[in-house]
Design a protein around this motif. Structure first.
Motif, PDB file in Angstrom:
ATOM      1  N   VAL A  90     -16.353  -3.755   7.629  1.00 44.70           N
ATOM      2  CA  VAL A  90     -17.371  -3.144   6.768  1.00 44.70           C
ATOM      3  C   VAL A  90     -18.398  -4.223   6.469  1.00 44.70           C
ATOM      4  CG1 VAL A  90     -17.852  -1.985   4.590  1.00 44.70           C
ATOM      5  CG2 VAL A  90     -15.694  -1.545   5.780  1.00 44.70           C
ATOM      6  N   ILE A 110     -13.431  -4.444  -4.562  1.00 45.20           N
ATOM      7  CA  ILE A 110     -13.453  -4.476  -3.101  1.00 45.20           C
ATOM      8  C   ILE A 110     -12.349  -5.376  -2.565  1.00 45.20           C
ATOM      9  CG2 ILE A 110     -14.804  -5.270  -1.124  1.00 45.20           C
ATOM     10  CD1 ILE A 110     -17.290  -4.273  -2.505  1.00 45.20           C
ATOM     11  N   VAL A 116     -14.391  -7.155   4.940  1.00 41.19           N
ATOM     12  CA  VAL A 116     -15.666  -6.805   4.324  1.00 41.19           C
ATOM     13  C   VAL A 116     -16.565  -8.031   4.367  1.00 41.19           C
ATOM     14  CG1 VAL A 116     -16.808  -5.962   2.250  1.00 41.19           C
ATOM     15  CG2 VAL A 116     -14.526  -5.131   2.849  1.00 41.19           C
ATOM     16  N   GLY A 167     -15.821   4.818   0.747  1.00 44.59           N
ATOM     17  CA  GLY A 167     -15.097   3.739   0.090  1.00 44.59           C
ATOM     18  C   GLY A 167     -13.690   3.557   0.628  1.00 44.59           C
ATOM     19  N   ARG A 224      -8.973  -3.782  -2.319  1.00 44.14           N
ATOM     20  CA  ARG A 224      -8.824  -2.830  -1.221  1.00 44.14           C
ATOM     21  C   ARG A 224      -8.850  -3.516   0.144  1.00 44.14           C
ATOM     22  NH1 ARG A 224     -12.584   2.508  -2.456  1.00 44.14           N
ATOM     23  NH2 ARG A 224     -11.995   2.832  -4.642  1.00 44.14           N
ATOM     24  N   ALA A 225      -9.629  -4.549   0.291  1.00 42.27           N
ATOM     25  CA  ALA A 225      -9.901  -5.126   1.602  1.00 42.27           C
ATOM     26  C   ALA A 225      -8.834  -6.143   1.991  1.00 42.27           C
ATOM     27  CB  ALA A 225     -11.279  -5.790   1.608  1.00 42.27           C
ATOM     28  N   VAL A 235     -12.552 -10.701   2.264  1.00 43.62           N
ATOM     29  CA  VAL A 235     -13.922 -10.564   1.784  1.00 43.62           C
ATOM     30  C   VAL A 235     -14.664 -11.835   2.165  1.00 43.62           C
ATOM     31  CG1 VAL A 235     -15.434 -10.279  -0.206  1.00 43.62           C
ATOM     32  CG2 VAL A 235     -13.261  -9.062  -0.118  1.00 43.62           C
ATOM     33  N   LEU A 290     -12.817   0.735   3.185  1.00 43.32           N
ATOM     34  CA  LEU A 290     -12.600  -0.643   2.763  1.00 43.32           C
ATOM     35  C   LEU A 290     -11.138  -1.047   2.824  1.00 43.32           C
ATOM     36  CD1 LEU A 290     -14.910  -0.636  -0.394  1.00 43.32           C
ATOM     37  CD2 LEU A 290     -15.430  -1.699   1.799  1.00 43.32           C
ATOM     38  N   ARG A 291     -10.225  -0.087   2.840  1.00 47.06           N
ATOM     39  CA  ARG A 291      -8.793  -0.411   2.776  1.00 47.06           C
ATOM     40  C   ARG A 291      -8.350  -1.103   4.063  1.00 47.06           C
ATOM     41  NH1 ARG A 291      -6.882   1.877  -1.714  1.00 47.06           N
ATOM     42  NH2 ARG A 291      -7.985   3.705  -2.551  1.00 47.06           N
ATOM     43  N   LEU A 342     -18.110   2.053  -3.406  1.00 44.90           N
ATOM     44  CA  LEU A 342     -16.753   2.278  -3.881  1.00 44.90           C
ATOM     45  C   LEU A 342     -16.530   3.722  -4.329  1.00 44.90           C
ATOM     46  CD1 LEU A 342     -16.325  -1.034  -5.886  1.00 44.90           C
ATOM     47  CD2 LEU A 342     -14.919  -0.337  -3.940  1.00 44.90           C
TER      48      LEU A 342
END
Length: 412
Positions: free
Chosen positions: A232, A345, A323, A315, A348-349, A352, A318-319, A310
């Motif tokens: 993402v 975020i 990101v 959204g 979930r990610a 990052v 993002l899992r 989100l």
């Protein structure tokens, strides 16, 4: 000297080429990864008969920038100014011992003090150990700088800031990014595939044992099959990112074409560009993306754009994803709002990554309120302001994506 044998008699051409390339890199000459191989092949095809021909063979094979010619000349003169061409191991050892104690006090490297460029330790901290201070290896005389493997037209502009690239350079960069599929992050799936170094596949082993009286004569091994990990990518296209947004658009298109990606652009609000950038023509895709983003080069609302992602149906993408936020961190929203959005975020990610093209500026520190608020929730903080650093970013993301980390419980 009338023949090639008189100049390079009994010399290992590959060792000679590697030694000269190593000395040139120590002096700051940006020799490509294939430079030594090209130089060796040139010496085999057209053996030099004198020093002048050897100079031009080495210069054409090893030097790719006009700014490196002076450094290369200094290295070549330091090696070949003496009357004796000491290239065999014994003579090379004796000359290296005496060259350190020359009467004029210069070293055997021609006085070139510019060593291989090293990344300085960043004065900030992220979640990953990659941002830890880099140990100082300036005293290691045997260190060799390895350059990024790039197409030859890109080697000349590998260290040019993105704001100075022309349209032709951007097209070439886009084509190179589309060919970097092996560097995109991957993840293990639930399906398995045969592999000789994997664990024992009991079902396949028993099935094969039916032909040997149910004696497992040969074990069948397997491992999890890798699949592309979702990416993402959110790109800041506000006024402060002018000069960098065009390159990041090509990065987004490469992620869509070659990987499993969802891409967005934001300035005052969020715009999804995944279906637009999936066009098979890069020029058409970039043109349509520019028309789609109506708030380009306007204000910046990073926190509001991330919060919109989100709360949107996208959204869920993002899992478990990597990101990547490409922004300089200048935000009109409150820093606390940005910190909450990036923290959500991160929960979930999988990773990052924050790309700030201004991080490479001398003396840069993420002291701005929004950037300082978001940084503790990022796994990597990179600059990605040149083609060379962009390649390093892709390598860092690909390596870190395969390393599992502890997940935070719950989702805000």
């Amino acid at each position: 000297m009338t023949g090639s044998a008189a100049l390079l008699r009994g010399i290992d051409l590959a060792a000679f080429a590697v030694a000269l390339v190593t000395r040139a890199r120590r002096a700051g000459v940006d020799v490509s990864a294939s430079g030594a191989a090209r130089f060796t092949e040139a010496l085999r095809v057209l053996p030099p008969t004198d020093r002048r021909r050897l100079y031009w063979t080495a210069r054409v094979s090893l030097v790719g920038r006009h700014s490196d010619i002076e450094r290369f000349d200094a290295v070549f003169a330091a090696v070949f100014d003496d009357a004796v061409l000491a290239l065999d191991p014994a003579a090379r050892a004796s000359v290296s011992n005496t060259s350190r104690t020359r009467a004029d006090g210069r070293s055997g490297d021609g006085g070139a003090s510019a060593g291989p460029r090293r990344r300085a330790a960043p004065p900030w901290a992220t979640l990953d150990d990659a941002a830890a201070p880099v140990p100082d290896r300036s005293a290691d005389d045997g260190a060799t700088a390895v350059t990024l493997r790039l197409p030859s037209p890109l080697e000349a502009i590998a260290d040019e800031p993105f704001g100075q690239l022309r349209d032709d350079d951007l097209r070439l960069l886009g084509r190179w990014l589309e060919q970097t599929e092996p560097n995109w992050p991957r993840r293990p799936s639930r399906r398995r595939e045969p592999h000789r170094h994997g664990r024992v596949d009991l079902r396949a082993t028993i099935r094969r044992a039916r032909g040997t009286g149910f004696e497992p004569v040969r074990l069948v091994r397997c491992r999890p099959r890798e699949r592309p990990r979702r990416i993402v990518l959110l790109c800041d296209v506000s006024r402060s990112m002018h000069g960098y947004a065009d390159v990041y658009v090509h990065l987004m298109r490469a992620a869509v074409v070659r990987g499993n990606a969802e891409v967005f652009a934001f300035s005052t609000h969020l715009t999804r560009l995944t279906p637009v950038l999936a066009h098979r023509s890069a020029d058409v895709a970039v043109a349509r993306a520019s028309e789609r983003v109506v708030d380009r080069f306007g204000g910046t609302h990073i926190a509001g754009s991330l919060a919109a992602l989100l709360s949107s149906p996208h959204g869920s993408a993002l899992r478990g994803a990597v990101v990547i936020v490409a922004s300089d961190g200048w935000d009109s929203d409150e820093p606390a709002d940005l910190a909450r959005a990036v923290a959500r975020i991160r929960r979930r990610a999988h990773r990052v990554v924050w790309l700030n093209p201004r991080a490479a500026a001398p003396g840069f520190e993420p002291a701005a309120g929004p950037m300082a608020a978001a940084l503790p929730h990022c796994d990597h903080f990179l600059s990605a302001h040149t083609i060379a650093t962009l390649g390093e970013m892709l390598t860092t993301v690909a390596r870190s994506a395969g390393v599992a980390r502890a997940r935070d419980s719950g989702e805000g």
